[in-house]
Write a protein that holds these residues in place. Structure first.
Motif, PDB file in Angstrom:
ATOM      1  N   ARG A 166      -1.131  -2.559 -13.446  1.00 33.93           N
ATOM      2  CA  ARG A 166      -2.396  -2.134 -12.815  1.00 33.93           C
ATOM      3  C   ARG A 166      -3.389  -3.291 -12.795  1.00 33.93           C
ATOM      4  NH1 ARG A 166      -1.563   2.813 -15.988  1.00 33.93           N
ATOM      5  NH2 ARG A 166      -3.039   2.008 -17.538  1.00 33.93           N
ATOM      6  N   HIS A 167      -3.427  -4.046 -13.894  1.00 33.46           N
ATOM      7  CA  HIS A 167      -4.329  -5.196 -13.934  1.00 33.46           C
ATOM      8  C   HIS A 167      -3.970  -6.188 -12.824  1.00 33.46           C
ATOM      9  CE1 HIS A 167      -7.074  -8.172 -15.519  1.00 33.46           C
ATOM     10  NE2 HIS A 167      -6.096  -9.054 -15.580  1.00 33.46           N
ATOM     11  N   ALA A 168      -2.684  -6.450 -12.638  1.00 30.55           N
ATOM     12  CA  ALA A 168      -2.249  -7.357 -11.571  1.00 30.55           C
ATOM     13  C   ALA A 168      -2.631  -6.814 -10.198  1.00 30.55           C
ATOM     14  CB  ALA A 168      -0.735  -7.558 -11.656  1.00 30.55           C
ATOM     15  N   LEU A 169      -2.550  -5.512 -10.022  1.00 30.46           N
ATOM     16  CA  LEU A 169      -2.966  -4.875  -8.775  1.00 30.46           C
ATOM     17  C   LEU A 169      -4.443  -5.128  -8.504  1.00 30.46           C
ATOM     18  CD1 LEU A 169      -2.688  -2.750  -6.441  1.00 30.46           C
ATOM     19  CD2 LEU A 169      -3.077  -0.989  -8.175  1.00 30.46           C
ATOM     20  N   TYR A 170      -5.275  -4.923  -9.515  1.00 24.06           N
ATOM     21  CA  TYR A 170      -6.714  -5.107  -9.349  1.00 24.06           C
ATOM     22  C   TYR A 170      -7.066  -6.580  -9.130  1.00 24.06           C
ATOM     23  CZ  TYR A 170      -6.990  -0.291 -11.124  1.00 24.06           C
ATOM     24  OH  TYR A 170      -6.841   1.067 -11.301  1.00 24.06           O
ATOM     25  N   VAL A 171      -6.369  -7.484  -9.815  1.00 26.97           N
ATOM     26  CA  VAL A 171      -6.613  -8.918  -9.630  1.00 26.97           C
ATOM     27  C   VAL A 171      -6.240  -9.343  -8.210  1.00 26.97           C
ATOM     28  CG1 VAL A 171      -5.880 -11.225 -10.345  1.00 26.97           C
ATOM     29  CG2 VAL A 171      -6.386  -9.495 -12.076  1.00 26.97           C
ATOM     30  N   THR A 172      -5.180  -8.761  -7.679  1.00 29.64           N
ATOM     31  CA  THR A 172      -4.765  -9.082  -6.312  1.00 29.64           C
ATOM     32  C   THR A 172      -5.867  -8.766  -5.321  1.00 29.64           C
ATOM     33  OG1 THR A 172      -2.422  -8.748  -6.822  1.00 29.64           O
ATOM     34  CG2 THR A 172      -3.071  -8.557  -4.511  1.00 29.64           C
ATOM     35  N   ARG A 173      -6.511  -7.623  -5.517  1.00 30.91           N
ATOM     36  CA  ARG A 173      -7.648  -7.266  -4.649  1.00 30.91           C
ATOM     37  C   ARG A 173      -8.765  -8.306  -4.771  1.00 30.91           C
ATOM     38  NH1 ARG A 173     -13.291  -5.439  -5.772  1.00 30.91           N
ATOM     39  NH2 ARG A 173     -13.982  -5.294  -3.616  1.00 30.91           N
ATOM     40  N   THR A 174      -9.057  -8.758  -5.985  1.00 32.10           N
ATOM     41  CA  THR A 174     -10.091  -9.769  -6.193  1.00 32.10           C
ATOM     42  C   THR A 174      -9.740 -11.064  -5.476  1.00 32.10           C
ATOM     43  OG1 THR A 174     -10.732  -8.860  -8.337  1.00 32.10           O
ATOM     44  CG2 THR A 174     -11.264 -11.160  -7.942  1.00 32.10           C
ATOM     45  N   ILE A 176       0.830  -1.201   0.000  1.00 34.30           N
ATOM     46  CA  ILE A 176       0.000   0.000   0.000  1.00 34.30           C
ATOM     47  C   ILE A 176       0.866   1.254   0.000  1.00 34.30           C
ATOM     48  CG2 ILE A 176      -1.615   1.337   1.432  1.00 34.30           C
ATOM     49  CD1 ILE A 176      -2.852  -1.409   2.247  1.00 34.30           C
ATOM     50  N   GLU A 177       1.979   1.209   0.711  1.00 38.74           N
ATOM     51  CA  GLU A 177       2.872   2.365   0.805  1.00 38.74           C
ATOM     52  C   GLU A 177       3.603   2.652  -0.509  1.00 38.74           C
ATOM     53  OE1 GLU A 177       7.052   3.590   3.050  1.00 38.74           O
ATOM     54  OE2 GLU A 177       5.869   1.913   3.810  1.00 38.74           O
ATOM     55  N   LYS A 178       3.963   1.583  -1.228  1.00 43.08           N
ATOM     56  CA  LYS A 178       4.824   1.761  -2.402  1.00 43.08           C
ATOM     57  C   LYS A 178       4.125   1.503  -3.737  1.00 43.08           C
ATOM     58  CE  LYS A 178       9.169   0.654   0.000  1.00 43.08           C
ATOM     59  NZ  LYS A 178      10.350  -0.271   0.028  1.00 43.08           N
ATOM     60  N   VAL A 179       3.498   0.346  -3.878  1.00 50.69           N
ATOM     61  CA  VAL A 179       3.013  -0.066  -5.198  1.00 50.69           C
ATOM     62  C   VAL A 179       1.765   0.713  -5.610  1.00 50.69           C
ATOM     63  CG1 VAL A 179       2.101  -1.989  -6.561  1.00 50.69           C
ATOM     64  CG2 VAL A 179       4.064  -2.353  -5.045  1.00 50.69           C
ATOM     65  N   ILE A 180       0.827   0.886  -4.688  1.00 48.96           N
ATOM     66  CA  ILE A 180      -0.405   1.594  -5.059  1.00 48.96           C
ATOM     67  C   ILE A 180      -0.108   3.026  -5.514  1.00 48.96           C
ATOM     68  CG2 ILE A 180      -2.595   2.493  -4.211  1.00 48.96           C
ATOM     69  CD1 ILE A 180      -2.996  -0.054  -2.663  1.00 48.96           C
ATOM     70  N   PRO A 181       0.675   3.813  -4.766  1.00 45.33           N
ATOM     71  CA  PRO A 181       1.001   5.149  -5.286  1.00 45.33           C
ATOM     72  C   PRO A 181       1.749   5.105  -6.617  1.00 45.33           C
ATOM     73  CG  PRO A 181       1.518   4.994  -2.958  1.00 45.33           C
ATOM     74  CD  PRO A 181       1.208   3.607  -3.418  1.00 45.33           C
ATOM     75  N   ARG A 182       2.651   4.135  -6.744  1.00 49.74           N
ATOM     76  CA  ARG A 182       3.426   4.047  -7.994  1.00 49.74           C
ATOM     77  C   ARG A 182       2.535   3.764  -9.197  1.00 49.74           C
ATOM     78  NH1 ARG A 182       4.364   3.678 -12.202  1.00 49.74           N
ATOM     79  NH2 ARG A 182       6.137   2.876 -13.398  1.00 49.74           N
ATOM     80  N   LEU A 183       1.521   2.927  -9.045  1.00 54.24           N
ATOM     81  CA  LEU A 183       0.700   2.525 -10.187  1.00 54.24           C
ATOM     82  C   LEU A 183      -0.547   3.383 -10.377  1.00 54.24           C
ATOM     83  CD1 LEU A 183       0.944  -1.374  -9.966  1.00 54.24           C
ATOM     84  CD2 LEU A 183       2.237   0.189 -11.436  1.00 54.24           C
ATOM     85  N   LEU A 184      -1.075   3.963  -9.311  1.00 54.55           N
ATOM     86  CA  LEU A 184      -2.338   4.691  -9.441  1.00 54.55           C
ATOM     87  C   LEU A 184      -2.186   6.210  -9.431  1.00 54.55           C
ATOM     88  CD1 LEU A 184      -4.831   2.547  -7.318  1.00 54.55           C
ATOM     89  CD2 LEU A 184      -4.094   2.276  -9.698  1.00 54.55           C
ATOM     90  N   LEU A 215       6.277  -5.493  -5.692  1.00 51.31           N
ATOM     91  CA  LEU A 215       7.218  -4.747  -4.856  1.00 51.31           C
ATOM     92  C   LEU A 215       8.650  -4.879  -5.377  1.00 51.31           C
ATOM     93  CD1 LEU A 215       5.791  -5.490  -1.305  1.00 51.31           C
ATOM     94  CD2 LEU A 215       6.303  -3.211  -2.200  1.00 51.31           C
ATOM     95  N   ALA A 216       9.007  -6.063  -5.841  1.00 51.23           N
ATOM     96  CA  ALA A 216      10.346  -6.256  -6.404  1.00 51.23           C
ATOM     97  C   ALA A 216      10.525  -5.440  -7.690  1.00 51.23           C
ATOM     98  CB  ALA A 216      10.591  -7.739  -6.675  1.00 51.23           C
ATOM     99  N   LYS A 217       9.446  -5.291  -8.444  1.00 43.32           N
ATOM    100  CA  LYS A 217       9.511  -4.525  -9.694  1.00 43.32           C
ATOM    101  C   LYS A 217       9.519  -3.025  -9.421  1.00 43.32           C
ATOM    102  CE  LYS A 217       7.383  -4.112 -14.250  1.00 43.32           C
ATOM    103  NZ  LYS A 217       6.354  -4.647 -15.179  1.00 43.32           N
ATOM    104  N   HIS A 218       8.847  -2.612  -8.346  1.00 41.90           N
ATOM    105  CA  HIS A 218       8.742  -1.177  -8.024  1.00 41.90           C
ATOM    106  C   HIS A 218       9.207  -0.934  -6.584  1.00 41.90           C
ATOM    107  CE1 HIS A 218       6.425  -0.716 -11.721  1.00 41.90           C
ATOM    108  NE2 HIS A 218       5.606  -1.673 -11.310  1.00 41.90           N
ATOM    109  N   PRO A 219      10.479  -1.246  -6.285  1.00 39.52           N
ATOM    110  CA  PRO A 219      10.951  -1.159  -4.894  1.00 39.52           C
ATOM    111  C   PRO A 219      10.977   0.252  -4.331  1.00 39.52           C
ATOM    112  CG  PRO A 219      12.799  -1.501  -6.377  1.00 39.52           C
ATOM    113  CD  PRO A 219      11.552  -1.663  -7.198  1.00 39.52           C
ATOM    114  N   ASP A 220      11.073   1.251  -5.202  1.00 44.15           N
ATOM    115  CA  ASP A 220      11.162   2.640  -4.745  1.00 44.15           C
ATOM    116  C   ASP A 220       9.809   3.344  -4.723  1.00 44.15           C
ATOM    117  OD1 ASP A 220      13.953   2.409  -4.500  1.00 44.15           O
ATOM    118  OD2 ASP A 220      14.199   2.813  -6.642  1.00 44.15           O
ATOM    119  N   GLY A 221       8.758   2.613  -5.023  1.00 42.71           N
ATOM    120  CA  GLY A 221       7.435   3.209  -5.009  1.00 42.71           C
ATOM    121  C   GLY A 221       7.328   4.353  -5.994  1.00 42.71           C
TER     122      GLY A 221
END
Length: 329
Positions: A278-286, A187-195, A312-318
């Protein structure tokens, strides 16, 4: 059920002077039971379907389905179950009902291009009445409640929903410190990075009416019209891409070919390069929600944790890892 057992509130929602010919059970979930009602109105036979929500904690589902299907019907009236009425039962206000015309549906997947055209029309023609993300009533993704308070910020909407879904899954499956730890970093890193880039740097997204639970079980074929029919909606105005959250999953019939085609024909939001993440993010929620709803799918919490770690490994710096110059399309 005998027709004499129909609650007066349901009878009042049917056409005046209609004669009840028969009532038969038609479908059941863990929280509701469906019935087909055959009637005669002015010498014409008409069939109705009523879903009775029988658990007090889910009594608001009937209003949610009514309002969601009504909103969908303004955009794609030939491809949704159109609502007739909803209400509380007169004999027991802890139960509610949703009424619509009965349709003869066939449980098979619609042709990909036909479904794509319908989803495209819904996403492109719908307009949020407030210009914001949310919905005017609480809706339900099965038992999980959607937090539909209006907001201008899609990242805010999705983050609060994911937190609620994480809490729901752990109430149902038990506390999971590992899940909570990885989710907090996610939530701290990936969501801000993608959304966040969707609505910064001169970019914007339209709050789009989403069915909210598009999967094969909620899309069937009308035997008479041969048209795909959507039902059991969980509507909200959101980022259109979240409506694909179930359709690409291997558990369902259409798969990633549909997602690829949607990206090609409808288009991806900017930054386009983030579409599949983003699709992977939304699928994770599902997957988190499904794991909470159904014990047989509890293993999807492991799938969700693995996918969160991958992103997180792909976007470690958020968000700090986002570079405008690397997103030129």
């Amino acid at each position: 059920m005998y027709h004499t057992d129909l609650d007066q509130a349901i009878l009042d929602a049917l056409p005046k002077n209609c004669k009840i010919l028969s009532v038969a059970q038609h479908g059941k979930t863990n929280w509701s039971t469906g019935y087909r009602i055959d009637t005669e109105v002015d010498g014409e036979e008409r069939e109705y379907f009523v879903k009775i929500v029988e658990r007090k904690e889910f009594v608001a589902m009937s209003e949610a389905e009514y309002e969601g299907q009504k909103a969908l019907a303004t955009c794609i009236p030939d491809n949704v179950v159109v609502p007739v009425a909803w209400g509380l039962l007169e004999k027991d206000n802890s139960k509610s009902f949703f009424l619509t015309r009965f349709r003869h549906l066939c449980a098979r997947s619609p042709p990909t291009l036909q479904l794509l055209a319908i989803v495209k029309k819904l996403h492109q023609s719908s307009v949020s009445p407030t210009g914001k993300f949310g919905f005017h009533v609480t809706t339900f993704y099965g038992p999980p409640i959607m937090i539909n308070d209006w907001t201008d910020n899609w990242e805010e909407y999705f983050t609060r929903q994911l937190r609620a879904d994480l809490a729901y899954a752990q109430r149902e499956r038990g506390d999971d410190p590992e899940l909570q730890e990885v989710a907090e970093e996610f939530i701290e890193k990936v969501i801000p990075r993608l959304l966040r880039p969707l609505q910064t740097g001169g970019r914007s997204i339209k709050p789009t009416l989403c069915h909210g639970d598009l999967w094969g079980g909620n899309i069937q074929i009308d035997v008479e019209t041969e048209q795909p029919i959507m039902f059991d909606s969980c509507c909200f105005y959101g980022h259109n891409e979240i409506d694909l959250q179930c359709l690409g999953d291997l558990r369902y019939a259409l798969g990633m070919d549909f997602i690829d085609l949607y990206k090609k024909e409808v288009g991806a939001s900017e930054p386009r390069e983030d579409f599949y993440d983003r699709h992977a993010l939304y699928v994770t929620r599902t997957n988190i929600c499904v794991a909470g709803m159904w014990p047989q799918w509890a293993s999807l919490l492991t799938t969700a944790k693995d996918e969160m770690r991958r992103l997180l490994a792909k976007h470690p710096d958020g968000l700090d890892g986002f570079r405008e110059d690397s997103m030129d399309s």
